[in-house]
Scaffold this active site. Sequence first.
Site, PDB file in Angstrom:
ATOM      1  CG  ASP A  37      78.385  -4.336 -35.548  1.00 34.90           C
ATOM      2  OD1 ASP A  37      79.042  -4.871 -36.462  1.00 34.90           O
ATOM      3  OD2 ASP A  37      77.471  -4.926 -34.936  1.00 34.90           O
ATOM      4  CB  SER A  38      76.370  -4.822 -39.460  1.00 34.98           C
ATOM      5  OG  SER A  38      76.595  -5.831 -38.502  1.00 34.98           O
ATOM      6  N   GLY A  82      77.329  -9.627 -43.059  1.00 34.04           N
ATOM      7  CA  GLY A  82      78.093 -10.872 -43.230  1.00 34.04           C
ATOM      8  C   GLY A  82      77.782 -11.634 -44.503  1.00 34.04           C
ATOM      9  CB  CYS A 138      81.483  -4.621 -38.092  1.00 31.71           C
ATOM     10  SG  CYS A 138      80.708  -5.741 -39.277  1.00 31.71           S
ATOM     11  CD  GLU A 191      71.106  -9.900 -34.174  1.00 32.60           C
ATOM     12  OE1 GLU A 191      69.933  -9.593 -34.435  1.00 32.60           O
ATOM     13  OE2 GLU A 191      72.098  -9.258 -34.567  1.00 32.60           O
ATOM     14  CB  CYS A 223      81.519 -13.114 -35.801  1.00 30.59           C
ATOM     15  SG  CYS A 223      79.861 -12.447 -35.987  1.00 30.59           S
ATOM     16  CB  THR A 224      80.407  -8.273 -33.265  1.00 29.01           C
ATOM     17  OG1 THR A 224      79.399  -8.570 -34.243  1.00 29.01           O
ATOM     18  CG2 THR A 224      81.415  -7.316 -33.851  1.00 29.01           C
ATOM     19  CG  HIS A 225      76.295 -11.370 -33.358  1.00 30.82           C
ATOM     20  ND1 HIS A 225      76.784 -10.297 -34.051  1.00 30.82           N
ATOM     21  CD2 HIS A 225      74.954 -11.195 -33.299  1.00 30.82           C
ATOM     22  CE1 HIS A 225      75.782  -9.511 -34.410  1.00 30.82           C
ATOM     23  NE2 HIS A 225      74.657 -10.032 -33.971  1.00 30.82           N
TER      24      HIS A 225
HETATM   25  N1  DGL Z   1      78.928  -7.561 -36.988  1.00 33.24           N
HETATM   26  C1  DGL Z   1      79.079  -8.643 -37.931  1.00 33.24           C
HETATM   27  C2  DGL Z   1      80.533  -9.165 -37.849  1.00 33.24           C
HETATM   28  O1  DGL Z   1      81.226  -9.008 -36.865  1.00 33.24           O
HETATM   29  C3  DGL Z   1      78.100  -9.771 -37.703  1.00 33.24           C
HETATM   30  C4  DGL Z   1      76.673  -9.439 -38.091  1.00 33.24           C
HETATM   31  C5  DGL Z   1      76.490  -9.172 -39.572  1.00 33.24           C
HETATM   32  O2  DGL Z   1      76.552 -10.121 -40.377  1.00 33.24           O
HETATM   33  O3  DGL Z   1      76.294  -8.020 -39.908  1.00 33.24           O
HETATM   34  O4  DGL Z   1      80.998  -9.750 -38.785  1.00 33.24           O
END
Ligand code: DGL
Length: 273
Positions: A13-14, A46, A76, A155, A188-190
Amino acid sequence: MNMLDPRPIGVFDSGIGGLTVLAAIHKLMPWENTIYLGDTARVPYGTKSPEVVTRYALNNASFLAQKGIKLLVVACNTASSVALPALEKVLHIPVIGVIEPGARRALQVSKKKVIGVLGTEGTIASRAYDNALISLEPRVKVFPKPCPLFVPLAEEGWGDHPVAFQVANEYLRSWSKENRLDSLILGCTHYPLLVPAIAKAVGPGTQLVDSASAVAEAVLALLNKSEEGPEPNPLPRGTREYFVTDVPERFSHVGQRFLGGPLGEIHQVDLMV
Ligand code: DGL
């Protein structure tokens, strides 16, 4: 490649967010060895262009491929939206992104086929969920919505803070009512960390779809399909390795919320090209 193949599952992931997908994999397949890479030096993805995200994704995948993984999970949404074809072209192992499993799950739970999609600016601009949903069900109505403030809230550990409820309300309350959504993809993962705020804003008539568990099920299905021998049961717990591209302290601290428990040792690597 199957469940008895001891090579690890690679997940990237990022940054921290993909730990929600890793948690779902651990829950469903605790016996699997996993290697997680969080590209914390280059997060966020993102807000970046598809070309740059694809370059980073290829770079991450090459690091994991060198570790001898048996399959790659792109945990991600942004990278899954723009980089899957490039990854599939260069890798000689199966690649699973989060978009298609999430889209399939949404279509399963949606009765009226009126589906909302939340994501980063990059994910929404790519129309990856729209395209996946329409190719699976041409009559579906899709309503995409970028929610950029959700990532920093998650976060910060403010997923259930009053501010998160207020932001979710602003983004979602009238939008979800106007469009009469019956399900909503957390693209989105968050976003799983903001479920109470998102659920309150959209109301009980809209079902939330978390792609993390759908991805874990897709991984299990792939491993089962290619399984050759009987499943030895119970299997011992797999090994879990963590790599990040910036110093590990913040990842370790904030990551616990995303993984739902403490992380083991975290190694820092330099992938800059
Ligand atoms: N992991 C990213 C996603 O699921 C979110 C965080 C980012 O913007 O890198 O899109």
